[in-house]
Design a protein around this motif. Structure first.
Motif, PDB file in Angstrom:
ATOM      1  N   HIS A   1     -36.615  36.113 -42.287  1.00 55.26           N
ATOM      2  CA  HIS A   1     -35.680  35.004 -42.188  1.00 55.26           C
ATOM      3  C   HIS A   1     -34.557  35.140 -43.203  1.00 55.26           C
TER       4      HIS A   1
ATOM      5  N   ALA B   1     -24.251  29.208 -40.755  1.00 54.54           N
ATOM      6  CA  ALA B   1     -25.244  30.262 -40.983  1.00 54.54           C
ATOM      7  C   ALA B   1     -24.637  31.377 -41.828  1.00 54.54           C
TER       8      ALA B   1
ATOM      9  N   ASN C   1     -38.784  30.739 -38.570  1.00 57.16           N
ATOM     10  CA  ASN C   1     -37.371  30.550 -38.241  1.00 57.16           C
ATOM     11  C   ASN C   1     -36.760  31.820 -37.659  1.00 57.16           C
TER      12      ASN C   1
ATOM     13  N   SER D   1     -35.618  32.445 -33.783  1.00 55.02           N
ATOM     14  CA  SER D   1     -34.250  32.929 -33.556  1.00 55.02           C
ATOM     15  C   SER D   1     -34.278  34.175 -32.683  1.00 55.02           C
TER      16      SER D   1
ATOM     17  N   LEU E   1     -33.009  25.184 -42.562  1.00 56.10           N
ATOM     18  CA  LEU E   1     -34.102  25.593 -41.673  1.00 56.10           C
ATOM     19  C   LEU E   1     -35.392  25.790 -42.455  1.00 56.10           C
TER      20      LEU E   1
ATOM     21  N   SER F   1     -30.427  35.960 -39.048  1.00 56.34           N
ATOM     22  CA  SER F   1     -31.331  35.480 -38.003  1.00 56.34           C
ATOM     23  C   SER F   1     -30.663  34.408 -37.152  1.00 56.34           C
ATOM     24  N   SER F   2     -30.248  33.314 -37.783  1.00 60.06           N
ATOM     25  CA  SER F   2     -29.602  32.234 -37.028  1.00 60.06           C
ATOM     26  C   SER F   2     -28.178  32.602 -36.635  1.00 60.06           C
TER      27      SER F   2
END
Length: 503
Positions: free
Chosen positions: A125, A167, A80, A84, A62, A129-130
């Motif tokens: 980030h 992730a 990012n 998210s 990302l 986050s993701s």
């Protein structure tokens, strides 16, 4: 009624995009730098791989995509996290609307956007986050698969889980969470084929892990085992009082990260769920409860970071949103004030000081303590660039005893050079797996050593000559920070780093 419901969609987007703008403004504050872990993950994106020592590759991928489009800037990294955060809130809104109504969906999204763990994961980030986005997405898809008994939703859940595993590996907690609910709700027999399809698809997310660890002595597994306490348990020194103390600290931290301002409402919601034993509510809270108790058990052995189980708490927000709808006016007022304060106070803290209400020295001192890991990195890099220019240094390499410092310098130094770490006793990290400083031995390069922790390299590296030495002191609104040692050396003769024995 339709118009009344539609207004909650408008309110949701006004709130969510408003908070996104708040985080963008925070990122653009000139004194705010990248968080040290953010800088480290950004450096991963400059060294792309199937996997990394401690984490899967999604965070690096990302960063690679966003910085390719926006350049190597703070906002290019943080966008990012901000996206998210919007995604987490949006799926929460959709899920709450699907289960109940857009009104419940709005309040569910408002709850989650007031939870401190969401603020952290949607501002900085990091891997959470993701992870949090793909977790709530999987929960949403899998619930629709269970309720509607359609294979397509299970396939979508499998894809979301596969990406979530890339992730952070803790995404694998989705498996026992779903199994627990399927057996609790007597849905296993009707859903076992769909679950197995989901499992097979999602397992593809482990491919990068297997490839990289096969090539790198299974270092990730050793690292995870170390985090779980496997390499540090001494039964003779184990004390029940220490274990209980760690558990109490862990429990208090978990209450804080879902917002203490909502504590009365959380307690009311728990009582409601225990009394009603509603299947939908059980689905929403089972993952979070499972994650809480898993890490609670781990806290008895070793310290647990506050963020480790937090990603699984997303369902709590929807359960609370529905609980609020069913309460008396007084309870609704208490809950709404808790939400407003949980959203408003962090927003005020993050925003620039437009009205000069945060300008007094006492506030600045406290603010510096909170955001200390976001400060001074650009100033330090600018000082090093200045020294390189004034001393006419050309063939140089930058190194530190800390991977945090080395990563920040790589981001903020002119030209974004690859930096290096001289291991002086720390546990193993990604820098130990990359090419090190040994390639500069006898090459007559100039080495620049930067450290917040040491005044010398303590024999880890031996150079021919010291050119310059200083203690650099940056300030935050006139308040001095801890000094950092800068040493500039000529010609590396010997390189003798500590070989880390711990993971």
């Amino acid at each position: 009624m339709a118009t009344d419901q539609a207004k909650y969609s408008l309110h949701f987007w006004l709130l969510t995009l408003g908070l996104a703008v708040t985080k963008i403004l925070f990122t653009l504050r000139p004194e705010i730098n990248l968080f040290t872990e953010e800088a480290h993950y950004w450096l991963w994106s400059r060294n792309m791989a199937w996997h990394y020592y401690s984490k899967p590759p999604l965070v690096a991928l990302l960063n690679l995509l966003s910085t390719s489009l926006m350049g190597h800037t703070e906002i290019a990294v943080r966008i990012n996290a901000i996206l998210s955060g919007i995604g987490v809130a949006w799926i929460t809104f959709l899920f709450g609307s699907y289960l109940y109504s857009k009104k419940v969906g709005f309040w569910s999204a408002a709850v989650i956007q007031g939870m401190p763990f969401w603020w952290l994961a949607s501002t900085f980030h990091v891997t959470d986050s993701s992870l949090t986005f793909f977790w709530i997405l999987t929960i949403y898809f899998s619930y629709r698969g269970i309720k509607e008994e359609k294979k397509g939703w299970w396939v979508a859940a499998g894809i979301a889980t596969a990406v979530g595993l890339m992730a952070k590996l803790v995404m694998a907690l989705i498996y026992p969470s779903l199994l627990l609910f399927l057996f609790y709700n007597k849905k296993w027999n009707s859903q076992k084929i769909n679950f197995l399809i989901f499992f097979a698809i999602s397992s593809l997310g482990l491919v990068p892990l297997v490839i990289w660890n096969w090539q790198n002595h299974f270092d990730t597994f050793k690292h995870l085992a170390a985090l779980a306490g496997a390499d540090g348990i001494d039964l003779k020194q184990f004390k029940i009082t220490d274990a209980v103390n760690r558990f109490i600290i862990y429990s208090n931290e978990q209450l804080a990260i879902i917002s203490l301002l909502l504590l009365p409402s959380w307690l009311g919601m728990i009582y409601f769920i225990l009394k009603r034993k509603n299947a939908v509510m059980a689905f929403l809270v089972t993952p979070g409860i499972s994650a809480f108790w898993l890490f609670a058990c781990l806290s008895l052995i070793d310290e647990v970071n506050i963020n480790w189980p937090a990603f699984a708490y997303c369902g709590f927000a929807i359960a609370l949103g529905k609980w609020m709808e069913l309460q008396t006016k007084s309870w609704k007022v208490i809950s709404k004030w808790g939400i407003f304060l949980s959203i408003g106070l962090p927003a005020i803290f993050l925003l620039p000081d437009f009205a000069k209400i945060k300008s007094n020295k006492l506030f600045r001192i406290k603010e510096q303590k909170v955001i200390v890991r976001l400060l001074g990195h650009r100033n330090l890099a600018e000082r090093i660039d200045y020294l390189k220019d004034s001393l006419a240094i050309q063939k140089d390499f930058i190194f530190s005893d800390s991977y945090h410092t080395a990563s920040e310098l790589s981001f903020y130094l002119s030209g974004h050079p690859q930096t290096y770490v001289l291991n002086m006793g720390s546990r193993k990290n990604q820098f130990d797996l990359w090419n090190g400083m040994e390639k500069f031995i006898g090459q007559k390069n100039t080495g620049i050593f930067v450290s917040w922790n040491f005044d010398s390299m303590e024999g880890g590296a031996i150079f021919q000559q010291l050119i310059h030495e200083e203690s650099f002191l940056s300030t935050y609104h006139g308040i001095p920070r801890r000094a950092v040692k800068i040493q500039i050396w000529k010609n590396l003769l010997e390189y003798r780093p500590n070989i880390p024995s711990s993971y």
